[in-house]
Design a protein around this motif. Structure first.
Motif, PDB file in Angstrom:
ATOM      1  N   GLN A  97      21.741 -31.685  26.926  1.00 56.14           N
ATOM      2  CA  GLN A  97      20.696 -32.639  27.535  1.00 56.14           C
ATOM      3  C   GLN A  97      20.005 -31.727  28.592  1.00 56.14           C
ATOM      4  N   SER A  98      18.928 -31.956  29.153  1.00 54.97           N
ATOM      5  CA  SER A  98      18.339 -31.519  30.444  1.00 54.97           C
ATOM      6  C   SER A  98      19.005 -32.076  31.645  1.00 54.97           C
ATOM      7  N   ASP A 131      19.736 -32.279  35.440  1.00 52.91           N
ATOM      8  CA  ASP A 131      19.431 -32.237  37.086  1.00 52.91           C
ATOM      9  C   ASP A 131      20.824 -31.873  37.811  1.00 52.91           C
ATOM     10  N   LEU A 154      16.124 -27.409  35.804  1.00 52.98           N
ATOM     11  CA  LEU A 154      16.942 -28.122  34.673  1.00 52.98           C
ATOM     12  C   LEU A 154      18.003 -27.030  33.976  1.00 52.98           C
ATOM     13  N   GLU A 206      20.164 -26.946  30.589  1.00 52.76           N
ATOM     14  CA  GLU A 206      20.701 -27.541  29.177  1.00 52.76           C
ATOM     15  C   GLU A 206      22.120 -27.614  28.964  1.00 52.76           C
TER      16      GLU A 206
END
Length: 196
Positions: A51-52, A54, A87, A89
């Protein structure tokens, strides 16, 4: 074993001389559970749930997890992530597991009152997460074996921490690098590609 021991401990009168023995059983059972988990994690194929992410948020949560061990060893943790990181992945659980392994190793290698730093920066089409310490460093002879399962320089440990980190890095299409932290110590760099 841990569950039954905890149940028995709860039934003891406070201050009972047997209480300490049960605490030792509970602690050692938790240690064995950790070792078995490490072995299972290493032996299973990695399934990534990307998922993206941070990285600042992930680093903050990871530092919270590592804070307890750092406090026990009287080591200060610092967090130095470059502003404006893109970001990434990645699988948040696997990436956090890898960073916790690196932070725990760095804390254990550090002298009391030492410092362990987690930093990150963009490097072309990659992002680098680096954990550095001011411990004794890693000799060239040790570097040859660090990713070999069950190789360890610690009295306690399975020798699977760094092989797991290496496996996580490769599963993400990245790599794990070892360097010197001048004037003293080691730095482990988890390098991840962007846009995967």
């Amino acid at each position: 074993i841990g569950g039954f021991t905890a149940q028995v401990k709860r039934k003891l009168e406070p201050g009972c001389p047997e209480e300490h023995k049960l605490e030792v059983v509970i602690e050692q059972t938790a240690r064995l559970e950790g070792m078995v988990k490490e072995m299972l994690d290493f032996s299973r194929p990695l399934e990534l749930h990307r998922q993206s992410l941070d990285l600042k948020d992930l680093a903050g949560r990871t530092m919270e997890v590592a804070a307890s061990l750092a406090e026990q060893h009287q080591v200060r943790l610092t967090n130095d992530l470059e502003d404006g990181l893109p970001l990434v992945e990645a699988d948040p659980e696997r990436l956090q597991e890898a960073l916790i392994n690196l932070l725990n190793n760095a804390v254990q290698a550090s002298p009391a009152q030492g410092e362990v730093s987690l930093s990150a920066w963009r490097q072309g089409e990659e992002v680098v997460l680096a954990v550095s310490d001011h411990g004794p460093g890693v000799s060239p002879a040790q570097r040859q074996h660090l990713f070999t399962p069950f190789y360890t320089t610690k009295k306690e440990g399975t020798g699977l921490g760094l092989p797991v980190v290496h496996k996580v890095a490769e599963a993400h299409g990245g790599r794990l690098e070892i360097g010197d932290n001048h004037p003293q110590g080691a730095v482990f760099r988890l390098v991840l590609p962007l846009g995967n």
